[in-house]
Design an enzyme around this catalytic site. Structure first.
Site, PDB file in Angstrom:
ATOM      1  N   PHE A 197       0.861  -1.173   0.000  1.00  0.00           N
ATOM      2  CA  PHE A 197       0.000   0.000   0.000  1.00  0.00           C
ATOM      3  C   PHE A 197       0.903   1.231   0.000  1.00  0.00           C
ATOM      4  O   PHE A 197       1.883   1.282   0.741  1.00  0.00           O
ATOM      5  CB  PHE A 197      -0.894  -0.016   1.237  1.00  0.00           C
ATOM      6  CG  PHE A 197      -1.979   1.022   1.223  1.00  0.00           C
ATOM      7  CD1 PHE A 197      -3.110   0.837   0.451  1.00  0.00           C
ATOM      8  CD2 PHE A 197      -1.855   2.182   1.968  1.00  0.00           C
ATOM      9  CE1 PHE A 197      -4.113   1.795   0.428  1.00  0.00           C
ATOM     10  CE2 PHE A 197      -2.849   3.150   1.953  1.00  0.00           C
ATOM     11  CZ  PHE A 197      -3.979   2.964   1.180  1.00  0.00           C
ATOM     12  N   ASP A 207       1.879  -5.870   8.122  1.00  0.00           N
ATOM     13  CA  ASP A 207       0.698  -5.021   8.017  1.00  0.00           C
ATOM     14  C   ASP A 207      -0.508  -5.941   7.833  1.00  0.00           C
ATOM     15  O   ASP A 207      -0.607  -6.654   6.832  1.00  0.00           O
ATOM     16  CB  ASP A 207       0.845  -4.075   6.822  1.00  0.00           C
ATOM     17  CG  ASP A 207      -0.320  -3.104   6.687  1.00  0.00           C
ATOM     18  OD1 ASP A 207      -1.453  -3.464   7.074  1.00  0.00           O
ATOM     19  OD2 ASP A 207      -0.122  -1.999   6.142  1.00  0.00           O
ATOM     20  N   TYR A 267     -10.973  -0.290  10.971  1.00  0.00           N
ATOM     21  CA  TYR A 267     -12.209   0.172  10.333  1.00  0.00           C
ATOM     22  C   TYR A 267     -12.631  -0.690   9.143  1.00  0.00           C
ATOM     23  O   TYR A 267     -13.664  -0.428   8.540  1.00  0.00           O
ATOM     24  CB  TYR A 267     -12.100   1.642   9.904  1.00  0.00           C
ATOM     25  CG  TYR A 267     -10.888   1.979   9.057  1.00  0.00           C
ATOM     26  CD1 TYR A 267     -10.860   1.696   7.702  1.00  0.00           C
ATOM     27  CD2 TYR A 267      -9.786   2.595   9.624  1.00  0.00           C
ATOM     28  CE1 TYR A 267      -9.753   2.015   6.929  1.00  0.00           C
ATOM     29  CE2 TYR A 267      -8.677   2.918   8.874  1.00  0.00           C
ATOM     30  CZ  TYR A 267      -8.668   2.629   7.519  1.00  0.00           C
ATOM     31  OH  TYR A 267      -7.567   2.940   6.755  1.00  0.00           O
ATOM     32  N   LYS A 268     -11.856  -1.727   8.841  1.00  0.00           N
ATOM     33  CA  LYS A 268     -12.242  -2.616   7.744  1.00  0.00           C
ATOM     34  C   LYS A 268     -13.002  -3.813   8.310  1.00  0.00           C
ATOM     35  O   LYS A 268     -14.158  -3.690   8.724  1.00  0.00           O
ATOM     36  CB  LYS A 268     -10.997  -3.039   6.967  1.00  0.00           C
ATOM     37  CG  LYS A 268     -10.210  -1.887   6.341  1.00  0.00           C
ATOM     38  CD  LYS A 268      -9.022  -2.381   5.557  1.00  0.00           C
ATOM     39  CE  LYS A 268      -8.073  -1.260   5.157  1.00  0.00           C
ATOM     40  NZ  LYS A 268      -8.676  -0.299   4.221  1.00  0.00           N
ATOM     41  N   ARG A 326     -13.040  -4.424  -7.136  1.00  0.00           N
ATOM     42  CA  ARG A 326     -12.649  -5.110  -5.908  1.00  0.00           C
ATOM     43  C   ARG A 326     -13.887  -5.373  -5.053  1.00  0.00           C
ATOM     44  O   ARG A 326     -14.665  -4.458  -4.764  1.00  0.00           O
ATOM     45  CB  ARG A 326     -11.642  -4.256  -5.140  1.00  0.00           C
ATOM     46  CG  ARG A 326     -10.837  -5.017  -4.110  1.00  0.00           C
ATOM     47  CD  ARG A 326      -9.769  -4.140  -3.496  1.00  0.00           C
ATOM     48  NE  ARG A 326     -10.341  -3.060  -2.693  1.00  0.00           N
ATOM     49  CZ  ARG A 326      -9.742  -2.506  -1.638  1.00  0.00           C
ATOM     50  NH1 ARG A 326      -8.544  -2.923  -1.267  1.00  0.00           N
ATOM     51  NH2 ARG A 326     -10.315  -1.521  -0.970  1.00  0.00           N
TER      52      ARG A 326
END
Length: 409
Positions: A141, A210, A235-236, A384
């Site tokens: 990322f 990560d 938050y995912k 996605r």
């Protein structure tokens, strides 16, 4: 574009067959009842929980209590009544089972980027002198790459972008730190955390993982696989809400020597002594920096109640079943050649998302969203779809694939 409610699917398969299978699978799904723990809009298939998880039902009431009573009435007293000040460690222990960590090793607070900076600089200092390289997932990322570059400059290391598959061959006695994403955010490829951690340890390197796209979707096993340091957002798949605080895992064996580059007062051994010299707190608490974001912190604590009684192994089993079924439906409904899956077919290499490559992907996703199927787009050409097993069902997977088929039909 065709009507998404039409009865015939492209390629000759009939939606009724797959719809009936989806209904049977949902009826026998032991996790299906968990959907009631979330507030979701009627008529929407939400497949973007890998960007922002849905709202757990108890969070709004908990936030109202924090605002009106703890802040509104108790005022500053809420810091000292055992609720606010201890939240980073308490909530860290609450989410630890989801990442395979024993209590006392995870502290919640700050953003993933800030925690990653702490972890990378701390890892370089743990590795000691005489090492010159930091291996970084070449497809990481972007923010991880930016932070790695800054941490490397601070510690005198050189960043070496490396494909995770090439990490074992790239490792050497000069490797100080290895930064890897457990799951690739674009493709959903799951990297081999146990094997890559062992390979790094064989040359004395420190690992930083990560977990943003894996924690809450599949077993991680930080303690079992002797991971050194790890970070992740909440938050995912953990459904902590927009801007929810991230977390930092520091393995117990490294805590005494962990030297954070951000020695804030919250990480001090005696924070209210207000001494000019810094003395780090014991344990993972030394990973704290400044005053925690109490509203989002306590919202996360409430959100984690949605995991009560839930086995992460059962979540993983449903995730794989959902993504298998979705890919089968895509093959049945979408004209051949219109999309290409870039997500590994092998379960061992698949996280909890399916990424499909197609032309005009941005426009296709916009059309899907207009028809009530919410996924997301990643440049330049990827659709996605994230599958959050706590609230996504097989009927959702079937409808998403059928709608996609009609867009191409």
């Amino acid at each position: 574009m065709s009507d998404p409610t039409a009865n015939a699917a492209p390629g000759g398969s009939r939606p009724a067959d797959l719809q009936a299978r989806a209904a049977r699978l949902d009826a026998t799904d032991e996790l299906a009842k968990l959907r009631d723990r979330f507030q979701l809009p009627d008529g929407v298939v939400y497949l973007d929980g890998n960007s922002l998880g849905a709202l757990p039902t108890g969070v709004a009431q908990r936030l109202a209590e924090v605002v009106t009573r703890e802040w509104g009435t108790s005022l500053i007293g809420s810091w000292s009544d055992g609720t606010w000040w201890t939240a980073p460690e308490r909530i860290g222990d609450k989410l630890s089972p989801l990442i395979g960590a024993a209590p006392g090793q995870t502290v919640v607070g700050d953003s993933t980027s800030v925690n990653l900076f702490k972890a990378l600089v701390g890892a370089a200092r743990l590795a000691g002198p005489g090492r010159t390289r930091m291996l970084v997932d070449a497809a990481t990322f972007p923010t991880d790459g930016y932070i790695a570059g800054s941490a490397a400059r601070m510690t005198g290391l050189t960043v070496v972008p490396t494909d995770p598959a090439d990490i074992p061959a790239a490792l050497g006695e000069d490797t100080a730190v290895v930064l890897l994403n457990h799951a690739d955010y674009r493709t959903g490829r799951l990297h081999d955390l146990p094997a890559l951690t062992r390979a790094a340890h064989a040359v004395g390197a420190i690992t930083v993982w990560d977990l943003c796209h894996s924690a809450g979707a599949l077993p991680v096993g930080l303690d079992a696989h002797a991971v050194d340091l790890a970070v992740g957002c909440t938050y995912k798949y953990l459904n902590g809400g927009p801007g929810a605080p991230a977390y930092l895992y520091i393995a117990a064996r490294h805590q005494q020597a962990f030297d954070s580059p951000l020695p804030g007062w919250n990480g001090h051994a005696d924070p209210f002594a207000m001494t000019p010299d810094y003395a780090p707190a014991a344990g993972a608490t030394r990973g704290r920096v400044g005053t925690p974001d109490i509203l989002s912190m306590l919202a996360l604590e409430s959100a984690l109640d949605a995991w009560d009684g839930v086995s992460i192994e059962a979540v993983r089993a449903k995730s794989l079943a959902l993504t298998d079924f979705f890919l089968e439906c895509v093959a049945a409904y979408v004209p051949e050649g219109a999309v290409e899956s870039v997500t590994p077919a092998e379960h061992a290499h698949r996280a909890s998302q399916v990424s499909l490559r197609t032309e005009n992907a941005r426009e296709v996703m916009a059309e899907l969203i207009s028809r009530g199927v919410v996924g997301d787009f990643r440049a330049p050409d990827v659709l996605r779809f994230g599958f959050t097993p706590l609230y996504v069902g097989f009927a959702d997977a079937e409808r998403a694939a059928r709608t996609l088929g009609h867009i191409f039909g």
